[in-house]
Design an enzyme around this catalytic site. Structure first.
Site, short mmCIF file in Angstrom:
data_model
loop_
_atom_site.label_atom_id
_atom_site.label_comp_id
_atom_site.label_asym_id
_atom_site.label_seq_id
_atom_site.Cartn_x
_atom_site.Cartn_y
_atom_site.Cartn_z
CG HIS A 174 -0.29 0.48 2.46
ND1 HIS A 174 0.47 -0.37 3.21
CD2 HIS A 174 -0.23 1.68 3.08
CE1 HIS A 174 0.95 0.29 4.25
NE2 HIS A 174 0.55 1.55 4.20
C1 UD1 Z 1 -1.72 6.33 5.28
C2 UD1 Z 1 -0.34 6.81 5.73
C3 UD1 Z 1 0.63 5.63 5.76
C4 UD1 Z 1 0.06 4.45 6.56
C5 UD1 Z 1 -1.31 4.10 5.97
C6 UD1 Z 1 -1.96 2.93 6.66
C7 UD1 Z 1 0.16 9.15 5.15
C8 UD1 Z 1 0.95 10.04 4.26
N1 UD1 Z 1 0.20 7.83 4.84
O1 UD1 Z 1 -1.61 5.91 3.92
O2 UD1 Z 1 1.83 6.05 6.38
O3 UD1 Z 1 0.93 3.35 6.45
O4 UD1 Z 1 -2.15 5.25 6.07
O5 UD1 Z 1 -3.06 2.49 5.90
O6 UD1 Z 1 -0.46 9.61 6.06
N2 UD1 Z 1 -8.88 5.30 1.44
C9 UD1 Z 1 -10.15 4.75 1.46
N3 UD1 Z 1 -10.72 4.51 2.67
C10 UD1 Z 1 -10.11 4.81 3.83
C11 UD1 Z 1 -8.83 5.40 3.80
C12 UD1 Z 1 -8.22 5.62 2.59
O7 UD1 Z 1 -10.74 4.46 0.46
O8 UD1 Z 1 -10.71 4.57 4.91
C13 UD1 Z 1 -8.23 5.52 0.12
C14 UD1 Z 1 -8.60 6.81 -0.51
O9 UD1 Z 1 -8.79 6.54 -1.84
C15 UD1 Z 1 -7.37 7.68 -0.35
C16 UD1 Z 1 -6.25 6.65 -0.33
O10 UD1 Z 1 -6.84 5.47 0.26
O11 UD1 Z 1 -7.24 8.59 -1.37
C17 UD1 Z 1 -5.09 7.08 0.49
O12 UD1 Z 1 -5.47 7.33 1.83
P1 UD1 Z 1 -4.53 8.20 2.79
O13 UD1 Z 1 -5.12 8.31 4.12
O14 UD1 Z 1 -4.15 9.46 2.09
O15 UD1 Z 1 -3.20 7.36 2.87
P2 UD1 Z 1 -2.93 5.82 3.02
O16 UD1 Z 1 -2.51 5.29 1.71
O17 UD1 Z 1 -4.01 5.07 3.72
#
Ligand code: UD1
Length: 363
Positions: A204
């Site tokens: 991820h």
């Molecule tokens: C974030 C953290 C990462 C951690 C990870 C655990 C940052 C920069 N990154 O990454 O360090 O290891 O969380 O999972 O803070 N999304 C959903 N549903 C959710 C959450 C996210 O669909 O409940 C999708 C969305 O499309 C979003 C993408 O995941 O655009 C990224 O989510 P984001 O919270 O920005 O970062 P993570 O990749 O989850």
């Protein structure tokens, strides 16, 4: 003493779970949830399974670009801190959630504690690496998981009397919850797998998913490996979306499942032959269960595990991943040797964290 803690993502919820009840008991404790993760299976399910109390403030920020997500969180956190006027703020690890919390607290001159301080990948392409450096350098008290992390802080000129090594709450959380997971989770039956007859894969991290060459290399490698062993892949929403956008596809031999609850994930990690992952948390959870972890990255913050051969840094090159993984699949003795490597795991990190906070603030 009034202390504010901030969380917002899946790993923060699981790793802070042993600490939250202790903070509630020892201090006037205010918990902020930024809502960085918001899907039921990325958030609420962990509160339910871990019997965690509700946050005092729910900011509902959700997903956005790096800057917009962080900025919106900062606005919400500032309102809470101005209202609550705590004696200290505690932020954990390296996502945008602690970054936002730390920037606001530092500018309001609220004493700042950074937990999981000093972890470094030395790869500034990772948003997490930037977040960690900022959090460490803004913080007054640095609670590091191990001596490698402490040494990173010393090398960056941070003063030794502000640094304490406290261990990692991930280990405590996984040891405590694996017992419940073994009793309650039916995930092995649901997936029709048995102990040691499957591997788990997770991917991820932004530096893997956002680079289409790297992502293609990882998908092709995993597809090839799935000819030899059953692969279970709990897919993060970010990865699912990007795989679809890049028109990549997984082999039919791979079981793609949604994000798993904590007790299901622990059961999978405790029962698989080995795990291949770019997750930080999984590297420590796997070590706790003596499950070998092949790290799908070119560097890791958890060098105390790769240094002793408990985890293996595999990188992201397709041929290297395939050959190293097939070697391991053909050599069950090697897997057993890795399982037998002894790691001195600190099982009482949360108690130590509370002690250190009390020491610092009673001075
Ligand atoms: C974030 C953290 C990462 C951690 C990870 C655990 C940052 C920069 N990154 O990454 O360090 O290891 O969380 O999972 O803070 N999304 C959903 N549903 C959710 C959450 C996210 O669909 O409940 C999708 C969305 O499309 C979003 C993408 O995941 O655009 C990224 O989510 P984001 O919270 O920005 O970062 P993570 O990749 O989850």
């Amino acid at each position: 003493m009034k202390i504010v803690t901030i969380l917002g993502t899946r790993p923060e919820i699981t790793k802070l779970s042993p600490l939250i009840p202790l903070l509630d008991k020892e201090f006037e404790h205010i918990l902020i949830h930024t809502g960085q993760h918001y899907d039921y299976e990325m958030d609420k399910v962990f509160f339910e399974e871990l019997n965690l109390r509700n946050p005092d403030y729910m900011l509902n920020i959700g997903s956005d670009t790096q800057a917009k997500q962080t900025a919106k969180m900062m606005v919400g956190v500032e309102e809470v801190l101005l209202k609550e006027k705590p004696n200290a703020m505690m932020v954990f690890a390296d996502t945008n959630t602690p970054l936002a919390g730390c920037l606001v607290a530092a500018k309001l001159n609220i004493p700042l504690i950074h937990l999981e301080a000093g972890c470094r990948s030395f790869n500034k392409e990772m948003p997490e690496e930037i977040n960690r450096i900022v959090c460490d350098h803004c913080s007054d008290y640095l609670l590091a998981p191990d001596n490698n992390a402490k040494n990173n802080l010393l090398k960056e000129g941070l003063s030794e009397n502000r640094i304490k090594v406290v261990g990692s709450t991930a280990i405590e959380a996984s040891l405590r919850n694996v017992i419940i997971s073994e009793q309650k989770s039916n995930i092995l039956e649901e997936l029709d797998v048995k102990k040691d007859d499957f591997i788990v894969v997770t991917v991820h991290r932004a530096e893997n998913t956002n680079n289409s060459e790297v992502l293609k290399s990882l998908v092709e490698a995993i597809n090839k490996i799935s000819d030899k062993v059953k692969v279970i892949f709990p897919i993060h929403p970010r990865t699912k979306k990007i795989i679809e956008q890049n028109s990549l596809s997984f082999s039919h031999n791979i079981k793609i499942i949604g994000p798993q609850s904590y007790i299901n994930m622990l059961k999978l990690l405790n029962n698989c032959l080995f795990v291949m992952s770019d997750s930080g948390g999984i590297q420590e959870e796997a070590a706790t269960f003596n499950t070998p972890c092949l790290v799908l990255r070119n560097e890791t913050e958890w060098t105390y595990l790769t240094d002793i051969g408990k985890n293996i840094l595999l990188g992201t090159n397709k041929e290297k991943i395939i050959s190293k993984t097939e070697d391991l699949l053909n050599n069950k003795e090697k897997i057993q040797q890795i399982k037998n490597i002894n790691v001195d795991l600190n099982k009482e990190a949360s108690k130590k964290i509370i002690e250190e906070i009390k020491n610092e603030f009673s001075k």
